[in-house]
Scaffold this motif. Sequence first.
Motif, PDB file in Angstrom:
ATOM      1  N   PRO A  47       4.955  -0.585   8.007  1.00  0.00           N
ATOM      2  CA  PRO A  47       4.922  -0.228   6.589  1.00  0.00           C
ATOM      3  C   PRO A  47       4.365  -1.332   5.685  1.00  0.00           C
ATOM      4  O   PRO A  47       3.832  -1.039   4.621  1.00  0.00           O
ATOM      5  CB  PRO A  47       6.381   0.082   6.254  1.00  0.00           C
ATOM      6  CG  PRO A  47       7.165  -0.648   7.273  1.00  0.00           C
ATOM      7  CD  PRO A  47       6.319  -0.667   8.516  1.00  0.00           C
ATOM      8  N   THR A  48       4.461  -2.585   6.085  1.00  0.00           N
ATOM      9  CA  THR A  48       3.936  -3.667   5.249  1.00  0.00           C
ATOM     10  C   THR A  48       2.425  -3.761   5.332  1.00  0.00           C
ATOM     11  O   THR A  48       1.789  -4.344   4.464  1.00  0.00           O
ATOM     12  CB  THR A  48       4.534  -5.031   5.650  1.00  0.00           C
ATOM     13  OG1 THR A  48       4.222  -5.295   7.020  1.00  0.00           O
ATOM     14  CG2 THR A  48       6.027  -5.058   5.453  1.00  0.00           C
ATOM     15  N   GLN A  49       1.847  -3.183   6.370  1.00  0.00           N
ATOM     16  CA  GLN A  49       0.410  -3.286   6.579  1.00  0.00           C
ATOM     17  C   GLN A  49      -0.327  -1.994   6.248  1.00  0.00           C
ATOM     18  O   GLN A  49      -1.546  -1.942   6.339  1.00  0.00           O
ATOM     19  CB  GLN A  49       0.129  -3.679   8.034  1.00  0.00           C
ATOM     20  CG  GLN A  49       0.737  -5.022   8.390  1.00  0.00           C
ATOM     21  CD  GLN A  49       0.781  -5.245   9.890  1.00  0.00           C
ATOM     22  OE1 GLN A  49       0.548  -4.329  10.664  1.00  0.00           O
ATOM     23  NE2 GLN A  49       1.103  -6.462  10.277  1.00  0.00           N
ATOM     24  N   SER A  50       0.403  -0.971   5.884  1.00  0.00           N
ATOM     25  CA  SER A  50      -0.252   0.312   5.607  1.00  0.00           C
ATOM     26  C   SER A  50      -0.187   0.632   4.121  1.00  0.00           C
ATOM     27  O   SER A  50       0.664   0.121   3.393  1.00  0.00           O
ATOM     28  CB  SER A  50       0.426   1.429   6.395  1.00  0.00           C
ATOM     29  OG  SER A  50       1.727   1.680   5.894  1.00  0.00           O
ATOM     30  N   GLU A  51      -1.089   1.500   3.719  1.00  0.00           N
ATOM     31  CA  GLU A  51      -1.056   1.996   2.347  1.00  0.00           C
ATOM     32  C   GLU A  51       0.056   3.028   2.261  1.00  0.00           C
ATOM     33  O   GLU A  51       0.249   3.836   3.173  1.00  0.00           O
ATOM     34  CB  GLU A  51      -2.392   2.637   1.992  1.00  0.00           C
ATOM     35  CG  GLU A  51      -2.435   3.151   0.581  1.00  0.00           C
ATOM     36  CD  GLU A  51      -3.748   3.837   0.246  1.00  0.00           C
ATOM     37  OE1 GLU A  51      -3.750   4.601  -0.724  1.00  0.00           O
ATOM     38  OE2 GLU A  51      -4.739   3.614   0.954  1.00  0.00           O
ATOM     39  N   ILE A  52       0.780   2.989   1.167  1.00  0.00           N
ATOM     40  CA  ILE A  52       1.835   3.969   0.923  1.00  0.00           C
ATOM     41  C   ILE A  52       1.340   4.842  -0.227  1.00  0.00           C
ATOM     42  O   ILE A  52       1.103   4.344  -1.324  1.00  0.00           O
ATOM     43  CB  ILE A  52       3.166   3.282   0.582  1.00  0.00           C
ATOM     44  CG1 ILE A  52       3.573   2.364   1.736  1.00  0.00           C
ATOM     45  CG2 ILE A  52       4.241   4.319   0.277  1.00  0.00           C
ATOM     46  CD1 ILE A  52       4.690   1.413   1.410  1.00  0.00           C
ATOM     47  N   SER A  53       1.154   6.123   0.047  1.00  0.00           N
ATOM     48  CA  SER A  53       0.556   6.984  -0.973  1.00  0.00           C
ATOM     49  C   SER A  53       1.373   8.240  -1.226  1.00  0.00           C
ATOM     50  O   SER A  53       1.976   8.802  -0.315  1.00  0.00           O
ATOM     51  CB  SER A  53      -0.864   7.368  -0.562  1.00  0.00           C
ATOM     52  OG  SER A  53      -0.844   8.106   0.637  1.00  0.00           O
ATOM     53  N   LEU A  54       1.367   8.644  -2.487  1.00  0.00           N
ATOM     54  CA  LEU A  54       2.001   9.882  -2.919  1.00  0.00           C
ATOM     55  C   LEU A  54       0.927  10.938  -3.126  1.00  0.00           C
ATOM     56  O   LEU A  54      -0.171  10.620  -3.576  1.00  0.00           O
ATOM     57  CB  LEU A  54       2.744   9.666  -4.239  1.00  0.00           C
ATOM     58  CG  LEU A  54       4.012   8.842  -4.184  1.00  0.00           C
ATOM     59  CD1 LEU A  54       4.454   8.463  -5.583  1.00  0.00           C
ATOM     60  CD2 LEU A  54       5.113   9.623  -3.487  1.00  0.00           C
ATOM     61  N   GLU A  55       1.264  12.175  -2.835  1.00  0.00           N
ATOM     62  CA  GLU A  55       0.314  13.275  -2.985  1.00  0.00           C
ATOM     63  C   GLU A  55       0.415  13.915  -4.366  1.00  0.00           C
ATOM     64  O   GLU A  55       0.398  15.137  -4.499  1.00  0.00           O
ATOM     65  CB  GLU A  55       0.542  14.304  -1.875  1.00  0.00           C
ATOM     66  CG  GLU A  55       0.274  13.738  -0.496  1.00  0.00           C
ATOM     67  CD  GLU A  55       0.659  14.684   0.622  1.00  0.00           C
ATOM     68  OE1 GLU A  55       1.389  15.674   0.384  1.00  0.00           O
ATOM     69  OE2 GLU A  55       0.249  14.413   1.759  1.00  0.00           O
ATOM     70  N   CYS A  56       0.540  13.062  -5.397  1.00  0.00           N
ATOM     71  CA  CYS A  56       0.526  13.514  -6.782  1.00  0.00           C
ATOM     72  C   CYS A  56       0.210  12.312  -7.659  1.00  0.00           C
ATOM     73  O   CYS A  56       0.226  11.177  -7.192  1.00  0.00           O
ATOM     74  CB  CYS A  56       1.860  14.144  -7.188  1.00  0.00           C
ATOM     75  SG  CYS A  56       3.194  12.970  -7.390  1.00  0.00           S
ATOM     76  N   SER A  57      -0.038  12.581  -8.920  1.00  0.00           N
ATOM     77  CA  SER A  57      -0.318  11.482  -9.844  1.00  0.00           C
ATOM     78  C   SER A  57       0.995  10.864 -10.334  1.00  0.00           C
ATOM     79  O   SER A  57       2.046  11.510 -10.323  1.00  0.00           O
ATOM     80  CB  SER A  57      -1.128  11.983 -11.038  1.00  0.00           C
ATOM     81  OG  SER A  57      -0.326  12.807 -11.855  1.00  0.00           O
ATOM     82  N   ASP A  58       0.919   9.615 -10.775  1.00  0.00           N
ATOM     83  CA  ASP A  58       2.089   8.927 -11.316  1.00  0.00           C
ATOM     84  C   ASP A  58       2.649   9.665 -12.535  1.00  0.00           C
ATOM     85  O   ASP A  58       3.862   9.723 -12.727  1.00  0.00           O
ATOM     86  CB  ASP A  58       1.731   7.491 -11.702  1.00  0.00           C
ATOM     87  CG  ASP A  58       1.406   6.626 -10.490  1.00  0.00           C
ATOM     88  OD1 ASP A  58       1.561   7.100  -9.349  1.00  0.00           O
ATOM     89  OD2 ASP A  58       1.000   5.467 -10.697  1.00  0.00           O
ATOM     90  N   ALA A  59       1.760  10.245 -13.338  1.00  0.00           N
ATOM     91  CA  ALA A  59       2.185  10.932 -14.556  1.00  0.00           C
ATOM     92  C   ALA A  59       3.112  12.112 -14.252  1.00  0.00           C
ATOM     93  O   ALA A  59       4.005  12.421 -15.047  1.00  0.00           O
ATOM     94  CB  ALA A  59       0.961  11.415 -15.330  1.00  0.00           C
ATOM     95  N   GLU A  60       2.926  12.745 -13.105  1.00  0.00           N
ATOM     96  CA  GLU A  60       3.764  13.901 -12.738  1.00  0.00           C
ATOM     97  C   GLU A  60       5.203  13.484 -12.409  1.00  0.00           C
ATOM     98  O   GLU A  60       6.093  14.329 -12.373  1.00  0.00           O
ATOM     99  CB  GLU A  60       3.165  14.618 -11.534  1.00  0.00           C
ATOM    100  CG  GLU A  60       1.829  15.264 -11.815  1.00  0.00           C
ATOM    101  CD  GLU A  60       1.214  15.864 -10.572  1.00  0.00           C
ATOM    102  OE1 GLU A  60       1.739  16.905 -10.111  1.00  0.00           O
ATOM    103  OE2 GLU A  60       0.221  15.306 -10.059  1.00  0.00           O
TER     104      GLU A  60
END
Length: 167
Positions: free
Chosen positions: A74-87
């Motif tokens: 987890p420290t070496q990978s990108e952590i991504s959400l499938e939505c915008s921050d605004a949502e």
Amino acid sequence: MSDKSLILTHEQIIQKTRRIAFEIYEHNFLEKEVILVGIHDEGYNFAEMLKTELKNIAPFETKLVGLKLDKAAPTQSEISLECSDAELKNKTIILIDDVSNTGKTMAYSLKPFLKIKVKKIETAVLVNRSHTQFPIAVKYSGFELATTIKDHVTAQLNSESKAVYLI
């Protein structure tokens, strides 16, 4: 692969999912919307199950969002959400995974939320092994399981015959 022992049957998983959905509703009944963030892969499948149950009982809107990270690194990978921050701004977030071992995955999964002003973040898992090594407390747990750290618990939630096994 070594022998595996059945821990939770399909029916037990459905029952525990329904109970957690009622608990989420009880603690968030004043909300207009709750965001369910499922950690891919099985955590997301569990979040889908919770969304279905909440839709049947809760008047608030539920939105399902996926979160991707490499659980092994987890420290070496990108952590991504499938939505915008605004949502997610000023919303109640339920971070969901299938099994909590040490709290590591959930701890690293919090990273995207550190830059967003959310109302609150709660956690839900189907199976909590309670080998806490990170400061993560599970708020909603379907099943508490005492195992050794060497044991492996796996959930199969994406099929018609759902099950949880101890390997």
